[in-house]
Write an enzyme that holds these catalytic residues in place. Structure first.
Site, PDB file in Angstrom:
ATOM      1  N   GLU A  77     -10.787 -26.471 -42.304  1.00 56.05           N
ATOM      2  CA  GLU A  77     -11.034 -27.055 -40.976  1.00 56.05           C
ATOM      3  C   GLU A  77     -12.532 -27.232 -40.726  1.00 56.05           C
ATOM      4  OE1 GLU A  77      -8.862 -24.701 -38.100  1.00 56.05           O
ATOM      5  OE2 GLU A  77      -7.043 -25.830 -38.471  1.00 56.05           O
ATOM      6  N   GLU A 109      -1.418 -26.947 -43.358  1.00 54.52           N
ATOM      7  CA  GLU A 109      -1.058 -25.971 -42.317  1.00 54.52           C
ATOM      8  C   GLU A 109      -0.201 -26.660 -41.280  1.00 54.52           C
ATOM      9  OE1 GLU A 109      -4.109 -23.682 -40.309  1.00 54.52           O
ATOM     10  OE2 GLU A 109      -5.289 -23.559 -42.157  1.00 54.52           O
TER      11      GLU A 109
HETATM   12  C1  BGP Z   1      -6.125 -22.862 -38.042  1.00 51.86           C
HETATM   13  C2  BGP Z   1      -6.732 -22.000 -39.088  1.00 51.86           C
HETATM   14  C3  BGP Z   1      -5.920 -20.878 -39.557  1.00 51.86           C
HETATM   15  C4  BGP Z   1      -4.837 -20.390 -38.651  1.00 51.86           C
HETATM   16  C5  BGP Z   1      -4.213 -21.438 -37.767  1.00 51.86           C
HETATM   17  C6  BGP Z   1      -3.374 -20.916 -36.615  1.00 51.86           C
HETATM   18  O1  BGP Z   1      -7.105 -23.190 -37.137  1.00 51.86           O
HETATM   19  O2  BGP Z   1      -7.144 -22.722 -40.216  1.00 51.86           O
HETATM   20  O3  BGP Z   1      -6.780 -19.918 -40.089  1.00 51.86           O
HETATM   21  O4  BGP Z   1      -5.058 -19.188 -38.099  1.00 51.86           O
HETATM   22  O5  BGP Z   1      -5.128 -22.337 -37.258  1.00 51.86           O
HETATM   23  O6  BGP Z   1      -4.195 -20.613 -35.534  1.00 51.86           O
HETATM   24  P1  BGP Z   1      -4.142 -19.240 -34.776  1.00 51.86           P
HETATM   25  O7  BGP Z   1      -4.193 -18.190 -35.821  1.00 51.86           O
HETATM   26  O8  BGP Z   1      -5.315 -19.251 -33.912  1.00 51.86           O
HETATM   27  O9  BGP Z   1      -2.867 -19.233 -34.026  1.00 51.86           O
END
Ligand code: BGP
Length: 472
Positions: free
Chosen positions: A179, A370
């Site tokens: 990201e 993701e």
């Molecule tokens: C993205 C990231 C991850 C992951 C995901 C879910 O931004 O790449 O590392 O954590 O989001 O977000 P969160 O964990 O804040 O719910």
């Protein structure tokens, strides 16, 4: 028709959110270690509060996370049981170079990942490796101020070289930065940036971004030189920006939001700064300082494929509206959508839209690395979670992705859901915001046995993979 036979189904995680063991195997301290759970997290991850050491007053969830460092064999076995073809994971930089500047890498760290890759191989799982997933050695933050300093490029490439050489026989698919656009929203987490009183934050962010972009291009070059089979992708947090209404002002604002988001992938995929960015950054006086060879480097080494995370679309209004949460940043509340327990919009069709827009824009293979639902899970007395809500979320998103592939002709390499085994949330540091197909008996206060228990979604996803997405 359906998905191609070699479609890569799997799941994704990040070292700092699952490994723990931060004091083991000679690992050095990193930015992600000192992001506390609780109310101070937001100021720390955005670089507005400098806290480079752990203290007694805070809890640091990355320290233990879900103990993948010791339990990786069990976790990978579970992924194997689901039939994973690919496991997206990241390397903790400071396991390999504890300060980021050693002459020789830390053998114990290298061996750890070697064992992880060997374990994957046992089950026919291909690793997809994120070189930096919100990860920066504390030493480099203290010495250089993180990615604001150009010397970070050499440190990062030293890491890349070691990884590409050492893991040549295990890994062919790499992502340079997770990201990358996160640098604009959580710059300490994304790039080790802490701001000084009164400095121009935007300027620092775009300068750091420029260094990451050059580093990313040079990593592509290096990967190709070391192994012709290497494929390198960029990774950004996607999610189309919808205009709140059809008023031209809303449409315009939505376009600006999309451009801000696409800026990074535009450079990484096309090899140059898009004209909109050049003009706007110059006008604001935040156009980064570049070296003479930078333009050539960016042009000559674009990425091989484009990967992104998709959790939600965004909704952009020119005038103030009620807002909703979401990955990366808040936006206007879309009246047509439902929301997760954390207030993130749920928009499966938005994934199809995003896939189409990204493919139209770059005409390179895509990879969804993701996508998932963070939810409160309530296990029964045997620890079993009937997570139908998660199955519903994933089913609808996979349907949308299937339509993009089958009906729209989007070239898609694979899909790794976030995250196969419960882990720590990046934005909140919470344990209770769970994404996994496998429940981890670990609670918000750090208590629990760490036991792994497959949820209902585990068996569902296994079937999805078995049928190559035919049975949803
Ligand atoms: C993205 C990231 C991850 C992951 C995901 C879910 O931004 O790449 O590392 O954590 O989001 O977000 P969160 O964990 O804040 O719910």
């Amino acid at each position: 028709m359906g998905f191609p036979v070699d479609f890569l189904w799997g799941g994704a995680s990040a070292a700092n959110q699952c490994e723990g063991g931060i004091f083991e195997g000679g690992r050095g301290p990193a930015n992600v270690d000192v992001c506390p759970a609780g109310p101070d997290r937001s100021e720390v991850i955005t670089g507005h509060r400098k806290m480079l050491r752990m203290d007694e007053a805070h809890r640091y969830p990355a320290a233990e996370a879900v103990d993948f460092y010791h339990r990786f064999r069990e976790d990978i076995r579970l992924m194997g049981e689901m039939g994973f073809k690919v496991y997206r994971m990241s390397i903790a930089w400071t396991r390999i170079f504890p300060t980021g500047e050693e002459e020789t890498p830390n053998e114990a760290g290298l061996q750890f990942y070697e064992q992880v890759f060997q374990e994957c191989r046992k089950y026919g799982i291909r690793p997809l490796v994120t070189i930096s997933h919100f990860d920066c050695p504390i030493h480099l933050i203290e010495k250089y101020g993180g990615w604001r300093d150009r010397r970070m490029i050499a440190c990062y490439l030293r890491l890349c070289r070691v990884l590409f050489v050492r893991y040549r026989e295990y890994v062919t698919h790499w992502l340079t930065f997770n990201e990358i656009n996160m640098i604009l929203h959580a710059p300490f987490m994304g790039a080790g940036l802490c701001f000084e009183e009164g400095e121009n934050e935007e300027q620092v962010k775009y300068q750091a971004a420029h260094h990451e972009l050059v580093a990313s291009a040079l990593a592509v070059k290096l990967a190709h030189e070391i192994h012709a089979e290497n494929k390198v992708g960029c990774m950004f947090a996607a999610g189309s920006a919808y205009p709140y209404s059809c008023s031209p002002e809303d449409v315009w604002e939505a376009l600006l939001t999309d451009q801000e988001n696409y800026f990074f992938a535009d450079v990484q995929a096309r090899g140059y700064y898009p004209s909109y960015a050049v003009r706007r950054l110059q006008k604001k006086g935040v156009y980064p300082v570049m070296e003479q060879e930078d333009e050539r480097i960016l042009r000559e080494y674009p990425v091989d494929f484009i990967s992104f995370s998709y959790y939600n679309s965004r909704c952009i209004a020119a005038k103030e509206q009620e807002t909703a949460e979401g990955n990366l940043f808040k936006s206007a509340k879309n009246p047509y959508l439902k929301f997760s327990e954390w207030g993130w919009p749920i928009d499966p069709l938005g994934l199809r839209t995003t896939l189409n827009q990204v493919y139209d824009r770059y005409q390179k293979p895509l990879f969804i690395v993701e996508n998932g639902l963070g939810a409160l899970d309530e296990p029964d007395d045997k620890g079993y979670v009937a997570d139908d809500y998660r199955i519903d979320y994933l089913r609808e998103h996979i349907r949308a992705m299937k339509a993009a592939v089958e009906e729209d002709g989007v070239e898609l390499l694979g899909y790794t859901s976030w995250a196969p085994i419960d882990l720590i949330s990046a934005s909140t540091g919470q344990m209770k915001k769970r994404y996994g197909f496998v429940y981890v008996d670990k609670q918000e206060d750090g208590s629990g046995t760490g036991r792994r228990i497959p949820k209902k979604s585990f068996y569902w996803y296994k079937r999805v993979i078995e049928t190559n997405g035919e049975e949803l």
